[in-house]
Design a protein around this motif. Structure first.
Motif, PDB file in Angstrom:
ATOM      1  N   LEU A 128       0.841  -1.190   0.000  1.00 49.49           N
ATOM      2  CA  LEU A 128       0.000   0.000   0.000  1.00 49.49           C
ATOM      3  C   LEU A 128       0.882   1.249   0.000  1.00 49.49           C
ATOM      4  CD1 LEU A 128      -3.003   0.897   0.158  1.00 49.49           C
ATOM      5  CD2 LEU A 128      -2.673   1.102   2.635  1.00 49.49           C
ATOM      6  N   LEU A 138      -4.486   3.333  -3.610  1.00 51.93           N
ATOM      7  CA  LEU A 138      -5.914   3.059  -3.734  1.00 51.93           C
ATOM      8  C   LEU A 138      -6.704   4.240  -4.291  1.00 51.93           C
ATOM      9  CD1 LEU A 138      -6.645   1.019  -0.473  1.00 51.93           C
ATOM     10  CD2 LEU A 138      -6.581   0.199  -2.836  1.00 51.93           C
ATOM     11  N   ILE A 155      -8.168  -3.502  -5.383  1.00 54.02           N
ATOM     12  CA  ILE A 155      -6.978  -4.327  -5.151  1.00 54.02           C
ATOM     13  C   ILE A 155      -6.989  -5.454  -6.175  1.00 54.02           C
ATOM     14  CG2 ILE A 155      -5.793  -5.811  -3.495  1.00 54.02           C
ATOM     15  CD1 ILE A 155      -7.103  -4.144  -1.272  1.00 54.02           C
ATOM     16  N   VAL A 185       0.676  -3.659   4.350  1.00 51.60           N
ATOM     17  CA  VAL A 185       0.416  -2.301   4.828  1.00 51.60           C
ATOM     18  C   VAL A 185       1.487  -2.015   5.878  1.00 51.60           C
ATOM     19  CG1 VAL A 185      -1.234  -0.733   5.882  1.00 51.60           C
ATOM     20  CG2 VAL A 185      -2.048  -2.570   4.385  1.00 51.60           C
ATOM     21  N   GLU A 203     -10.744   4.321   1.404  1.00 58.74           N
ATOM     22  CA  GLU A 203      -9.609   3.386   1.374  1.00 58.74           C
ATOM     23  C   GLU A 203      -9.750   2.323   2.460  1.00 58.74           C
ATOM     24  OE1 GLU A 203      -5.845   5.927  -0.232  1.00 58.74           O
ATOM     25  OE2 GLU A 203      -6.641   6.504   1.731  1.00 58.74           O
ATOM     26  N   LEU A 211      -9.972  -1.828   2.144  1.00 62.09           N
ATOM     27  CA  LEU A 211      -9.182  -2.785   2.913  1.00 62.09           C
ATOM     28  C   LEU A 211     -10.094  -3.750   3.672  1.00 62.09           C
ATOM     29  CD1 LEU A 211      -6.272  -0.625   4.409  1.00 62.09           C
ATOM     30  CD2 LEU A 211      -6.248  -2.086   2.392  1.00 62.09           C
TER      31      LEU A 211
END
Length: 441
Positions: free
Chosen positions: A151, A186, A192, A201, A212, A216
């Protein structure tokens, strides 16, 4: 009856010749070697031997080199080290001058280039040494290509970065093991990728946008694997994500008085020397160090199968005050005594498979500045292997420590004086004594 002296001399030389011929005959049929270097610098390392043991099936190494060259002899001698531990490893030579088509089809551009073939997968090498060859075989052992997505966009530690706080060296080590790394923002790429084997991350310094965080959360809900690295003072950026994992952080920074035994004066470097019985840490026995770490705590009602993977020793605690001068644990300030947990391994059954997550309260231990400390790199690769369901490839690296001979100026002078002056004088004195003895006789 006394045997004449000349006959005795003749018989002795005939016996000596017979012994030499027998020794030559035995050496051509049997091979026995000793490596007296401290770490076995002239034989395969434990890492290479373990890598070969993981390879089920033959390995073929094809070398593109002209005939009648010293290069072929060097390659044969080197590959023989591998062949001793894997008899079904085959070495072949192809002369690119006599067979230009074969070399062209394989994209061979350099004399001496190697092509390694294992179960239909291939690796090409343009240099030959143990680290390069063993890493190539290690890459071929992977059953599929794994993509690690890091990320980006919030000050995270980059898997491609070169700064001290980044993870670029670790990313390079993973690529040598056959794992691909790529960055993901993102905002620029909202989704993703579906082929993501693992999302990393690593210590975001800024809070993620609500959209965002939602992505996740969706990635986790769909069964995606995650490596989450946190640092003191930066855990608030991922508080919603920690809540969904039934984790919380303890205040302050971990301090560990045990590191003084290693000659480390900085108490904010935490030490982990023991690991639980778990597939992620199977056969792992190296000390690992964690600068400026954060203690974690898991909820008893967590829906995950949670294992405290990284725990400090006693005489450690989460210091909430300033890290300067003499520091002592203050129970009234919420400072809990060790052992404290730095990292959790978490898993659950999801969508017909096993979802895996690792959360570590430190990002420095894999950073460029600290990766080479103790067993940090080995642990990092071990974590990635488990998260990508390749834990059978957990092989610890071993480096020879005796490749360089360091001599003091005094030792160099003594050796030089001995070979240039003392040894010749000793030979002259020995010759003089022999000559004097013969004259007296």
């Amino acid at each position: 009856m006394k045997i004449p002296a000349h006959f005795q001399n003749t018989l002795f030389y005939l016996q000596l010749l017979a012994v030499l011929l027998l020794a030559a005959w035995l050496s051509s049929r049997f091979e026995l070697q000793w490596d007296w270097t401290r770490n076995g610098s002239n034989t395969l390392s434990k890492t290479s031997i373990e890598t070969l043991a993981q390879a089920e099936g033959p390995i073929t190494i094809t070398v593109y080199a002209a005939k009648q060259t010293a290069l072929r002899e060097k390659v044969e001698s080197f590959i023989e080290r591998y062949h001793r531990f894997k008899p079904d490893l085959t070495l072949k030579f192809i002369d690119p001058i006599q067979h230009p088509g074969a070399a062209r089809r394989q994209g061979i551009t350099l004399s001496g280039e190697l092509l390694i073939d294992y179960r239909g997968r291939q690796e090409r090498l343009q240099q030959l040494d143990e680290i390069t060859l063993t890493n190539a075989i290690h890459r071929l052992l992977r059953t599929e290509t794994h993509w690690l997505v890091g990320l980006e966009g919030h000050g995270e530690r980059s898997l491609l970065g070169e700064a001290n706080h980044d993870l670029g060296l670790f990313g390079s080590a993973l690529q040598q093991k056959g794992i691909k790394t790529i960055g993901l923002n993102l905002v620029e790429t909202p989704d993703i990728p579906d082929n993501t084997s693992l999302l990393v991350v690593a210590s975001p310094q800024k809070a993620l946008l609500p959209a965002e965080l939602s992505r996740l959360q969706l990635y986790l809900e769909q069964g995606g694997n995650l490596l989450l690295l946190l640092d003191p003072g930066q855990d608030t950026a991922l508080r919603p994500l920690l809540t969904s994992l039934s984790l919380e952080t303890l205040p302050g920074t971990l301090v560990d008085a045990n590191v003084r035994e290693l000659g480390i004066e900085d108490p904010s470097i935490a030490l982990v020397s023991q690991y639980p019985l778990h597939s992620v840490s199977r056969n792992f026995n190296l000390i690992t160090l964690y600068p400026q770490a954060l203690a974690l705590q898991s909820s008893d009602s967590s829906p995950w199968h949670v294992v405290p993977l990284l725990q400090t020793l006693q005489n450690s605690w989460n210091e909430t005050g300033a890290l300067q001068g003499e520091i002592q644990r203050d129970p009234d300030a919420g400072e809990a005594p060790g052992p404290l947990t730095i990292g959790y391994a978490m898993s659950r059954e999801k969508n017909g498979g096993t979802q895996r997550v690792i959360v570590v309260g430190d990002g420095d231990f894999l950073s460029n500045a600290y990766l080479s400390n103790a067993g940090n790199q080995d642990l990092g690769i071990t974590l990635i292997n488990w998260l990508t369901t390749e834990e059978n490839l957990n092989i610890q690296s071993h480096q020879a420590t005796d490749k360089t001979l360091l001599l003091s100026p005094l030792a160099q002078g003594i050796i030089g004086l001995g070979f240039l002056i003392l040894l010749p004088l000793l030979l002259l004195a020995t010759g003089g004594l022999i000559h004097w003895g013969r004259k007296r006789a």
